[in-house]
Each structure stands twice: as structure tokens, then as C-alpha cells.
Enzyme design. Structure first.
Site, PDB file in Angstrom:
ATOM      1  CD  GLU A   1      18.182  69.215  23.537  1.00  0.00           C
ATOM      2  OE1 GLU A   1      18.370  70.332  24.066  1.00  0.00           O
ATOM      3  OE2 GLU A   1      17.251  69.003  22.734  1.00  0.00           O
TER       4      GLU A   1
ATOM      5  CD  GLU B   1      21.167  73.303  23.388  1.00  0.00           C
ATOM      6  OE1 GLU B   1      19.942  73.565  23.453  1.00  0.00           O
ATOM      7  OE2 GLU B   1      21.631  72.408  22.667  1.00  0.00           O
TER       8      GLU B   1
END
Length: 673
Positions: A153, A312
């Protein structure tokens, strides 16, 4: 060409982040047994494991990871193997404290969280390359390896550092971008407030200043910070490509979350071998499934329409919002399969086993604290079977009906200080227009303003404050060639350096819209304006009005009160073979639906009134066939018309005429022919 499909994965991906280092090795065997029971095909491992893999400088401990990967392989589970460069060890920061990032106010962050990295720091870059090289050398040929997962991320939680290393790096970036300091002065408009520079060495990052700093400098620093993160990704990717050929390399995006709006994913999409995304529901009272659809559509668009992967999401509640409700029964499956409908090649979660310690111990997982005798576990097992039954859709592509223009750099510019109204939120307009299209049952692609738009009968521009001349020409040609365009207010105002375009607003959009704007007149909080339209229709606007002067456009709705009373509020301009609509105020949902209804008629998009609200119908098509996903987000059973007979893949039933979709359920029909 780099491989784009996870190596050795012959089914859709199903699984999640696996952090076995949080548990005794005796638990690992139970984990893989339960993974098989749940239908897990791939897990992400090693993402936060640098301190375990390199417990002291230059000393490596790979034994535990060897045993883990061997165990996964023995049970037929593929590994998305992380480079752990998002979380350098404590020993690294003790030796290299300047690798910790510095905030704009000069505060240096401390070790103890995640992502605390100055991405310009040479010592960090060297250490990241070293651990990546070690991992690639050791595991390039491991039979469990399906994919490499670089970092985690990017941009969360720190996207920009303001230290001296970054200042020097920023100067090098400016020199490469502009070549001369005079070109920087011109781009930034430094004649204003006496900010002119005589040498690159006089330029610093846009740190805290007594009042508003230079907006063009701040915009360029956002570009620099994004480019710096991307440099580090590319450096790791290239090591992995060289040492581990044939294995795709990715990093997990967060395309539609405001927490990651510092990343220009248009620039990143072409750098990864497979686009992957993380998505978490924002439970703020809105219809969460609409934002989910938007995130999936945006991710697919960043992938250029190609299949992508949801890396995710959550089985139930998350842990980082002020209030984190659980998902309703069946919602996890709907969420997961909605991503698949919109292009994902599977559904993975954070995480496999719910943590007992640390900041995310209340974040839901595939295997909850309560174990296998829980609702979440039973739904995970059921979902695993459903995902497996859909594996024949691999490689098919989602079919879109319309496009929405989206530009992260325009958002960066608009969100700087001293704009006409802080109540005008570009993301809010994007969400609102997307929701209006969603409610008309239109599947949306997102597009960069300079992209080829010829495939779309309808293109919508919710907010594009920053627009290049090239983008303006692109939209003009699109309409001239028969397209239908809808543009919302405060678009086309500045160029790529945040300089107002020469001439009247809206700059490069003047010709295509057939109008000019003399002046903005934002409204005060709570103020509303009435808008009078055809056949006595009336709409309501708030936040914004402006003084529009038609120059070829027809006035369709007019401001009925306020300072702009009697002036055009909504216009339509016929140009060439197409038409362009302009909206000069913030419309609520009924107003957006009215305008988009007229525009859809122009675009010859047939109404889809037979589909109930909050029942999605999305198509994927490819060599294996055409698949209709119908997702019922309501509490009532629905019946959806089918244009052809087919087979429902989740139940095995034949389908014809009208497809019955129970409340809260999903149906996927492979259409005959």
C-alpha cells in the site's frame, strides 16, 4: 513480456494475507488443513517480515520461511511472496535514523508503526534492494511461488517526506523535469509575492509557511513524492524480473480510498505486471455497495480493462474507522462476487487468521478469534466453494456502458488552499455522478482525460479543475465524432501548473460546451437555489452557482433565484455529430438523474427500468462465453429478465425468461450462444 497471471494458479484466487510468524509453528499445520477446507488457493506471505528474515544487519534467517513455503506447496496452496520493505527493522532505524520521514512542520516520525520511510533516503534504498535480492535469489524457483508482492500500500500512511534528503532529491527531480531554474519560475509563477529563484539550490520542499505557499510548487511536490515512491517500486520490480523471470510482480493499490489519494494510479498501472487492489467498506451511512462497485470499476480501468485481482478486503468488520459494524449475513459473498463481476480474478482478504495482538487485532479475518464454530467461518467456506465454481470466467472482461473522467493530479490541485469554496469537493461529485450512473444500471469505465474515448457513447466529467489543452481537444473531438459529454462546474479552470487558462472560463472546454463563465458565485452553507426547466420541472442546487453566458449552447434549465437568477444552470450544445451538457451547480440525486437521463437519450442508451434499484447486472465476456452477474443488495427477492437461456453457475440450474435472485443473493448465468 512479463507474466501477468499468477504462476501455477489454475483457478480463481481465494485466500488472504497469512502472517504465520504471529503463531507457533504447531498452528501452521492446522492453518493449512483449514485452508484446504475453505478452498484457499493462494495466500500472501512475508509482507511485514523483514525483522525476522534479517534479524541483524547482513544476518539472514530464512529457515522458517523455507518451512512455510514447503508446507503451502505440499497442500497445493500458492504463495504471493512479499518483499518486506514497508517495515524496516528497528536495528535499521537505530543505525540510520535519517531514514525516518519528516513532516512538513519539521517533526520527524518515530519507529513503531508501519510505512515510516523516507523514500529518498539512500540507505533505505540500498537496504531494500539487498533484502529483495536475497529473497529473489533464494525463492525464484520455489514451486509454491505464484507472484511477487512488493512493499505494501504505497503512500499509506506517509506519502511525502520533507527532510533534507528529499529536498536534494526534489531539486534533482526539478532539474530533470524543467532543465532550467527559469523554467521552474515560469511554471510556478514565482513573480507573485517575490518568490523568484536564481538557482535550484535555493528551492526547498513546500514546508510550513506563515500563510499559503506557492500552489504550483505544492502540486509539483505531490508529483515528485508519487514519482519517488514509484522509483522505489520499479527498483525492486526490476530486481525480481531479473532474478525471478516468469513470475509476475505487483503491489497492492488502494484506488478508490481517500486514504490513498496521494498516488497517481494512472502512472502506476503500467508498471505492475498484474493490477491488484485493496478495498474496505467506508461505513459512513452511505450505500457501501456503490462505493465497492466504483472501486472495482476504477481498478479495472487502471488495468486498462484487463482482469485484475482483489488482494485485500474484509470478511466482516474492520478496525480503523470510528465505528466498525459487522457485515450482515451474506454480505461478504455479495461484496466478494461484486468485485469478481467487475473484473477481479478472485477474492482475497486481510487476513487468514485473526491476530491476538497488535493494532489490527479487532480486524475481522477468514478464521476469527472464535474459530470454526462461527458464522464468518461458515460463510468463508461457502464462499470458497462459490469462487471455485466460477473459475471458467478467468480471462474474461467486464463490459462497460459509459466512462467517467478521473484524474488524481486534478484532485491534488483542487484540494490546495484558497479555492472559491471549501464546500466543493471533487471526490464528492465523482461519487455522486457515479452513484447516479449506477442507479441507471450502467457499468462504468474510468478514463484519463487524454485517453481514447471513442468506445463510449456517454462520457461524464464530475470534476476536472485541472485540464490540459490536450484533454480539451480530446473531448472536443469526442463530441464532434458523435459522443455525448456531461461536464460539471469548476472544470477546465487551470493548466498542469495550476495557472488559469488564458481567456474566459472554462478554458479548453469553452468550444465543446458552447459557453463561457463570467464569474463563480459559491453559496453559503445551507443556501439553496431553485432551477426551472422544461414543462414546469424544477430542480434544486446548492454549494455553487456561476454566471454562464451561452455561446452556441441551448439553455435547458435556468436559475430561478439567487445571484445567478435568469442565467443558464444546465445547458446543451450540439457540436458535430454529438452533444455536450454543462451543469453549473451542485445537483442532488434527483437532479443528476434528470440530466443523465437526457444525456443517455442523446447517447442512445436504452433505459433499464426493468432492473430494481440496488440490483446489479454486470457482464463479463471472453472466449469462454458471456456471463451475467446479478447481485441483489436488497431485502426482497428480485426477478431479472434474461435475453437468452443459460446455466446458473452457483447452483447448476438452467435459467430462462426471468432469473429469480433471492434477497441478498448472487446469481451468475453463463448465457447460451
Amino acid at each position: 513480456m512479463p507474466e501477468t497471471i499468477p504462476k501455477g494458479l489454475t483457478r480463481l484466487a481465494f485466500g488472504g494475507d497469512y502472517n504465520p510468524e504471529q503463531w507457533p509453528e504447531s498452528v501452521w499445520h492446522e492453518d493449512v488443513r483449514l485452508m484446504r477446507e475453505a478452498g484457499v488457493t493462494m495466500v500472501s506471505v512475508g509482507i511485514f517480515s523483514w525483522a525476522l528474515l534479517e534479524p541483524s544487519p547482513g544476518e539472514y534467517a530464512f529457515g522458517w520461511l523455507d518451512r512455510l513455503l514447503d508446507l503451502l506447496h505440499a497442500h497445493g496452496i500458492r504463495a504471493d511472496l512479499g518483499t518486506p520493505t514497508v517495515a524496516p527493522p528497528a536495528w535499521f532505524y537505530r543505525a540510520q535514523p535519517e531514514a525516518l520521514p519528516v513532516a512538513a512542520d519539521g517533526t520527524r516520525y518515530e519507529f513503531g508503526s508501519r510505512g515510516a520511510i523516507c523514500h529518498s533516503n539512500a540507505d533505505y534504498r540500498e537496504a531494500a534492494a539487498a533484502i529483495t535480492t536475497r529473497l529473489a535469489t533464494r525463492y525464484a524457483d520455489h514451486p509454491a511461488l505464484a507472484m511477487w508482492h512488493v512493499h505494501n500500500e504505497y503512500g499509506v500512511p506517509v506519502s511525502a517526506c520533507y527532510c533534507e534528503s528529499c529536498a536534494a532529491h526534489f531539486r534533482r527531480w526539478l532539474r530533470a523535469t524543467y532543465e532550467t531554474v527559469d523554467a521552474v519560475n515560469e511554471a510556478w509563477g514565482t513573480a507573485f509575492w517575490g518568490q523568484r529563484y536564481a538557482d535550484f539550490n535555493q528551492i526547498n520542499p513546500p514546508r510550513v509557511t506563515p500563510t499559503v505557499g506557492n500552489p504550483a510548487q505544492a502540486l509539483d511536490y505531490k508529483r515528485f513524492a508519487d514519482a519517488t515512491l514509484r522509483e522505489n517500486f520499479v527498483a525492486e520490480r526490476d530486481i525480481l524480473h531479473r532474478l525471478s523471470p516468469g513470475v509476475p510482480v505487483t503491489t497492492n493499490f488502494m484506488t478508490a480510498l481517500s486514504q490513498c489519494d496521494s498516488i497517481d494510479y494512472w502512472a502506476w498501472g503500467s508498471e505492475v505486471d498484474l493490477v491488484t487492489n485493496d478495498h474496505y467498506l467506508i461505513t459512513d451511512g452511505r450505500r457501501t455497495h456503490v462505493n465497492l462497485a466504483m472501486a472495482a470499476d476504477l481498478t479495472r480501468s487502471v488495468a486498462g480493462g484487463a482482469p485484475w485481482l482483489l488482494l485485500e478486503h474484509s470478511t466482516s468488520g474492520i478496525n480503523w474507522q470510528p465505528r466498525n459494524p459487522a457485515k450482515a449475513p451474506g454480505q461478504m459473498a455479495r461484496n466478494s462476487l461484486a468485485h469478481v463481476a467487475r473484473g477481479s480474478e478472485g477474492a482475497l482478504f486481510f487476513q487468514w487468521r485473526q491476530s491476538r495482538r497488535g493494532a489490527e487485532k479487532f480486524h475481522s479475518a477468514m478464521l476469527p478469534h472464535g474459530g470454526t464454530d462461527t458464522r464468518v467461518w461458515r460463510e468463508v467456506v461457502e464462499l470458497g466453494a462459490s469462487v471455485d465454481s466460477l473459475s471458467e470466467i478467468r480471462g474474461t472482461r467486464t463490459v462497460a456502458d459509459a466512462a467517467v473522467l478521473w484524474d488524481w493530479q486534478s484532485w491534488w490541485a483542487q484540494n490546495l488552499q484558497w479555492r472559491p469554496s471549501e464546500d466543493h469537493d471533487a471526490r464528492e461529485r465523482a461519487d455522486a455522478f457515479y452513484e447516479a450512473l449506477y442507479d441507471r444500471h450502467l457499468t462504468v469505465d474510468f478514463a484519463h482525460p487524454e485517453a481514447d474515448l471513442s468506445a463510449y457513447p456517454l462520457v461524464v466529467v464530475p470534476a476536472l479543475y485541472l485540464m490540459t489543452q490536450a484533454a480539451g481537444r480530446n473531448l472536443t473531438e469526442y463530441v464532434e465524432n458523435g459522443g455525448t459529454l456531461v461536464v460539471s462546474y469548476f472544470s477546465g479552470i487551470v493548466d498542469e501548473h495550476d495557472a488559469v487558462h488564458d481567456g474566459a472560463y472554462p478554458g479548453p472546454l469553452r468550444d465543446v460546451l458552447g459557453l463561457t463563465v463570467e464569474e463563480f458565485s459559491p453559496l453559503l452553507p445551507g443556501d439553496r437555489v431553485r432551477i426551472a426547466g422544461p414543462e414546469g420541472s424544477e430542480l434544486t442546487g446548492d454549494v455553487w452557482t456561476e454566471f454562464v453566458v451561452p455561446r452556441g449552447a441551448d439553455t435547458v434549465w435556468t436559475f430561478a433565484d439567487g445571484l445567478a437568477a435568469g442565467r443558464p444552470a444546465i445547458t446543451r450544445h450540439r457540436l458535430g455529430e454529438g452533444s455536450a451538457w454543462y451543469v453549473a451547480t451542485r445537483l442532488a440525486s434527483d437532479g443528476l438523474d434528470a440530466v443523465l437521463g437526457w444525456a443517455a437519450d442523446d447517447a442512445r442508451i436504452a433505459p433499464r427500468a426493468e432492473l430494481p434499484r440496488d440490483v446489479e447486472a454486470v457482464r463479463r465476456t471472453g472466449e469462454s462465453g458471456t456471463y451475467l452477474f446479478v447481485i441483489n443488495h436488497t431485502s426482497s427477492d428480485a426477478k431479472v429478465p434474461l435475453e437468452a437461456h443459460g446455466t446458473e453457475l452457483l447452483t447448476g440450474d438452467r435459467a430462462a425468461g426471468r432469473l429469480a435472485v433471492p434477497a441478498g443473493a448472487v446469481r451468475v448465468v453463463r448465457l447460451d450462444g
